[in-house]
Design an enzyme around this catalytic site. Sequence first.
Site, mmCIF file in Angstrom:
data_model
loop_
_atom_site.group_PDB
_atom_site.id
_atom_site.type_symbol
_atom_site.label_atom_id
_atom_site.label_comp_id
_atom_site.label_asym_id
_atom_site.label_seq_id
_atom_site.Cartn_x
_atom_site.Cartn_y
_atom_site.Cartn_z
ATOM 1 N N HIS A 183 0.842 -1.203 0.000
ATOM 2 C CA HIS A 183 0.000 0.000 0.000
ATOM 3 C C HIS A 183 0.881 1.258 0.000
ATOM 4 C CE1 HIS A 183 -3.165 -2.624 2.235
ATOM 5 N NE2 HIS A 183 -3.577 -2.487 0.998
ATOM 6 N N LYS B 151 -18.095 -5.842 7.231
ATOM 7 C CA LYS B 151 -16.860 -6.614 7.250
ATOM 8 C C LYS B 151 -16.226 -6.505 8.638
ATOM 9 C CE LYS B 151 -13.261 -6.960 3.723
ATOM 10 N NZ LYS B 151 -12.666 -6.243 2.587
ATOM 11 N N ARG C 104 -2.450 -6.425 -8.466
ATOM 12 C CA ARG C 104 -1.379 -7.377 -8.147
ATOM 13 C C ARG C 104 -1.307 -8.516 -9.144
ATOM 14 N NH1 ARG C 104 -3.497 -7.789 -2.166
ATOM 15 N NH2 ARG C 104 -5.289 -7.236 -3.428
ATOM 16 N N SER D 43 -3.159 -7.709 3.043
ATOM 17 C CA SER D 43 -3.419 -7.566 4.485
ATOM 18 C C SER D 43 -3.761 -8.924 5.092
ATOM 19 C CB SER D 43 -4.570 -6.587 4.717
ATOM 20 O OG SER D 43 -4.250 -5.310 4.212
HETATM 21 P P1 ADP Z 1 -9.870 -3.635 -0.669
HETATM 22 O O1 ADP Z 1 -10.651 -4.357 0.376
HETATM 23 O O2 ADP Z 1 -10.549 -2.423 -1.212
HETATM 24 O O3 ADP Z 1 -9.274 -4.497 -1.751
HETATM 25 P P2 ADP Z 1 -7.192 -3.433 0.376
HETATM 26 O O4 ADP Z 1 -6.762 -2.664 1.577
HETATM 27 O O5 ADP Z 1 -7.013 -4.899 0.398
HETATM 28 O O6 ADP Z 1 -8.694 -2.990 0.174
HETATM 29 O O7 ADP Z 1 -6.476 -2.873 -0.913
HETATM 30 C C1 ADP Z 1 -6.574 -1.536 -1.303
HETATM 31 C C2 ADP Z 1 -5.955 -1.348 -2.669
HETATM 32 O O8 ADP Z 1 -4.555 -1.610 -2.611
HETATM 33 C C3 ADP Z 1 -6.479 -2.257 -3.769
HETATM 34 O O9 ADP Z 1 -6.489 -1.537 -4.986
HETATM 35 C C4 ADP Z 1 -5.466 -3.366 -3.834
HETATM 36 O O10 ADP Z 1 -5.414 -3.970 -5.108
HETATM 37 C C5 ADP Z 1 -4.200 -2.577 -3.565
HETATM 38 N N1 ADP Z 1 -3.135 -3.411 -3.010
HETATM 39 C C6 ADP Z 1 -3.215 -4.259 -1.973
HETATM 40 N N2 ADP Z 1 -2.024 -4.875 -1.743
HETATM 41 C C7 ADP Z 1 -1.170 -4.400 -2.679
HETATM 42 C C8 ADP Z 1 0.186 -4.656 -3.013
HETATM 43 N N3 ADP Z 1 0.903 -5.552 -2.344
HETATM 44 N N4 ADP Z 1 0.726 -3.977 -4.050
HETATM 45 C C9 ADP Z 1 -0.023 -3.090 -4.746
HETATM 46 N N5 ADP Z 1 -1.309 -2.824 -4.504
HETATM 47 C C10 ADP Z 1 -1.884 -3.462 -3.493
#
Ligand code: ADP
Length: 161
Positions: free
Chosen positions: A18, A42, A91, A129
Amino acid sequence: MIRRGVYPGSFDPVTKGHVDVIERAAKLVDELTVGVLNNSAKISLFSIDERVSMIEEITAHIGNVKVSSFDGLLVDFMKKLDARFVIRGLRAVSDFELELQVAQSNTLVNPEVDTIFLATNLQYSYLSSTVVKEFASYGGDISHFVPEAIIDRVYEKYGFK
Ligand code: ADP
């Protein structure tokens, strides 16, 4: 015209993947708001306030980044901020189908809104996450996954010090 972008997500917790997206997106727009989704449907490990303050702390070095929570529709949040660009990270192909649907729906609702996809840094392409929580719940090493300042806060949630 000020180019405003929103990077929405759950950030439960924020990972190095992130942070990489935030740092890169901040260079693409004049003002970037990290939008932390308060999704009552959630169950999250960290409260909305904890997630916001952790992201504030680790992005303090980036001048044009703000952090804010939101609930409801992303397009409504964007309207409130007068923001045009949604930033999302991609990803793998598995992310793509849903992301495309969401992006197209958002643009349908508000044609002013465009989504910018940033390809994940190869180094973090495996990282989510969920992986962080899985490792931390067994007391595993998460130092490769989350910023230093976040590590102990994740362990504490699982009763490790
Ligand atoms: P959501 O529940 O909206 O997917 P996340 O917190 O899991 O929320 O992810 C937020 C954003 O960050 C999404 O666009 C996801 O694809 C991106 N993201 C998550 N992990 C990574 C990573 N390792 N590298 C790049 N982008 C990521």
